[in-house]
Design a protein around this motif. Sequence first.
Motif, PDB file in Angstrom:
ATOM      1  N   ASP A 257      -2.725  20.980  -6.784  1.00  0.00           N
ATOM      2  CA  ASP A 257      -2.245  20.509  -8.189  1.00  0.00           C
ATOM      3  C   ASP A 257      -1.272  19.828  -7.887  1.00  0.00           C
ATOM      4  OD1 ASP A 257      -0.299  22.366  -6.989  1.00  0.00           O
ATOM      5  OD2 ASP A 257      -0.359  23.773  -8.402  1.00  0.00           O
ATOM      6  N   THR A 258      -1.110  19.309  -6.679  1.00  0.00           N
ATOM      7  CA  THR A 258       0.130  18.371  -6.528  1.00  0.00           C
ATOM      8  C   THR A 258      -0.128  17.164  -5.698  1.00  0.00           C
ATOM      9  OG1 THR A 258       1.620  20.366  -6.681  1.00  0.00           O
ATOM     10  CG2 THR A 258       2.663  18.163  -5.664  1.00  0.00           C
ATOM     11  N   ARG A 259       0.330  16.040  -6.135  1.00  0.00           N
ATOM     12  CA  ARG A 259       0.261  14.786  -5.571  1.00  0.00           C
ATOM     13  C   ARG A 259       1.633  14.299  -4.721  1.00  0.00           C
ATOM     14  NH1 ARG A 259      -2.966   9.818  -7.639  1.00  0.00           N
ATOM     15  NH2 ARG A 259      -4.592  10.905  -6.518  1.00  0.00           N
ATOM     16  N   VAL A 260       1.847  14.037  -3.282  1.00  0.00           N
ATOM     17  CA  VAL A 260       2.911  13.613  -2.750  1.00  0.00           C
ATOM     18  C   VAL A 260       3.030  12.149  -2.449  1.00  0.00           C
ATOM     19  CG1 VAL A 260       4.536  13.937  -0.863  1.00  0.00           C
ATOM     20  CG2 VAL A 260       3.126  15.920  -1.873  1.00  0.00           C
ATOM     21  N   TYR A 261       3.911  11.749  -3.181  1.00  0.00           N
ATOM     22  CA  TYR A 261       4.005  10.090  -2.853  1.00  0.00           C
ATOM     23  C   TYR A 261       4.916  10.064  -1.364  1.00  0.00           C
ATOM     24  CZ  TYR A 261       6.388   5.688  -4.003  1.00  0.00           C
ATOM     25  OH  TYR A 261       6.733   4.371  -3.840  1.00  0.00           O
ATOM     26  N   ALA A 262       4.056   9.560  -0.487  1.00  0.00           N
ATOM     27  CA  ALA A 262       4.427   9.899   0.861  1.00  0.00           C
ATOM     28  C   ALA A 262       4.935   8.715   1.555  1.00  0.00           C
ATOM     29  CB  ALA A 262       3.686  10.554   1.724  1.00  0.00           C
TER      30      ALA A 262
ATOM     31  N   ALA B 114       0.929  -1.330  -0.058  1.00  0.00           N
ATOM     32  CA  ALA B 114       0.079   0.088  -0.200  1.00  0.00           C
ATOM     33  C   ALA B 114       0.961   1.174   0.135  1.00  0.00           C
ATOM     34  CB  ALA B 114      -0.953  -0.294   1.349  1.00  0.00           C
ATOM     35  N   SER B 115       0.183   2.480  -0.564  1.00  0.00           N
ATOM     36  CA  SER B 115       1.084   3.626  -0.336  1.00  0.00           C
ATOM     37  C   SER B 115       0.220   4.836  -0.194  1.00  0.00           C
ATOM     38  CB  SER B 115       1.448   3.815  -1.667  1.00  0.00           C
ATOM     39  OG  SER B 115       2.130   5.225  -1.885  1.00  0.00           O
ATOM     40  N   LEU B 116       0.258   5.501   0.899  1.00  0.00           N
ATOM     41  CA  LEU B 116      -0.369   6.650   1.393  1.00  0.00           C
ATOM     42  C   LEU B 116       0.101   7.884   0.602  1.00  0.00           C
ATOM     43  CD1 LEU B 116      -2.681   7.755   2.816  1.00  0.00           C
ATOM     44  CD2 LEU B 116      -1.046   8.191   4.927  1.00  0.00           C
ATOM     45  N   ASN B 117      -0.703   8.749  -0.020  1.00  0.00           N
ATOM     46  CA  ASN B 117      -0.497   9.744  -0.601  1.00  0.00           C
ATOM     47  C   ASN B 117      -1.300  11.021  -0.315  1.00  0.00           C
ATOM     48  OD1 ASN B 117       1.319   9.012  -3.958  1.00  0.00           O
ATOM     49  ND2 ASN B 117       0.490   7.406  -2.405  1.00  0.00           N
ATOM     50  N   TYR B 118      -0.368  12.289  -0.627  1.00  0.00           N
ATOM     51  CA  TYR B 118      -1.287  13.253  -0.217  1.00  0.00           C
ATOM     52  C   TYR B 118      -1.675  14.073  -1.287  1.00  0.00           C
ATOM     53  CZ  TYR B 118       0.788  12.229   4.417  1.00  0.00           C
ATOM     54  OH  TYR B 118       1.084  11.710   5.599  1.00  0.00           O
TER      55      TYR B 118
END
Length: 339
Positions: A215-220, A207-211
């Motif tokens: 205008d921007t997605r952060v791969y967190a 799994a991957s939690l992203n913010y």
Amino acid sequence: MTNILQSDIWAQFQEANGHKVFRGQGDGWRYLAILEGGKTGRYLYTPYGPEANSAAAFDEAIADLKRVASENKCWFVRVEPTQSDIWGNQSGEAFLAARGFKLSPRQIQPAHTQMIDLTQSEDDLIKGMSSSNRNLHRNIHKKGVTFEKSQDPADIKILLKYLDETATRLGFNRQQDDYLAKVAEVLMPAGAATLFIAKVDGKPIGASLNYDSDDTRVYAHTATSFEHRKLKVGTPLLSYIMLDAKEQGLKQLDLFGIAPTDDPEHEWAGFTQFKKSFGGTSIAYPGTWDLPVSTPGYKAYQGIRAGREALASGKKFATTTLLPKAKDAVGQVRAKISK
């Protein structure tokens, strides 16, 4: 580029975590600042901020931050500006040093990252990946792997399981379960965080939690099953995240943290190579900087940190001399401030 760490939803998350948050705004500038610290001194921290469109606007933001810091008996302000409009043709480091900022002994948010332009066509995004990444992206479904996304906070347990498994196996520190559970509780129902889940034959294997900001997605935060490592599911999981971000109308994907160089000996070399294999552009920020509001207080803070670092290294001098002197200085400064 809009920054999730300077957003209203991030302020709500910090407040839900028990932190006091301050907001400031003026002509061409704005900030979200968090009150941090404790017995060794308080400070205001503005993650990836303040935001400003010029040097003059940045100076106004700092003046307001110093005012708030002083009113709340803080010893310094900690900043991480990211917009090159602030420092123009000179380096961000030189700009900050000229204004009395000092490089923080603790670097917090990544000063180097890999950014992918999502305004490209889907074909160009796929072409920008390495050939092995493209093959995994196109053929992973043949191995029974599927991907889905969730904004149900209860699903965070999938990520926590694999983060714990990975941290135990590799021996690294990670964000604590309580922190990530609170992130999920606040951000996921608001649409500011999404959990992407990889499954094989219907069973979660990563799994991957992203913010997401405007205008921007952060791969967190990402972790996958060691048992299923031969599937290399982390690669098509990230390509799925990237193409989903484009489909949602976002402009950039921030892969959030790479090594400053391609040195194969760097501790981040492995995941830096992984992130760069998706294409994009490497971006550098000035890093984390401190501006003293109380000069004696900041010196005392530096002494405490130096003493703790020396103590962690097993140095007797830290225990017998450095820490006691620093703590005494802290006590004197706190006494003056409280008068």
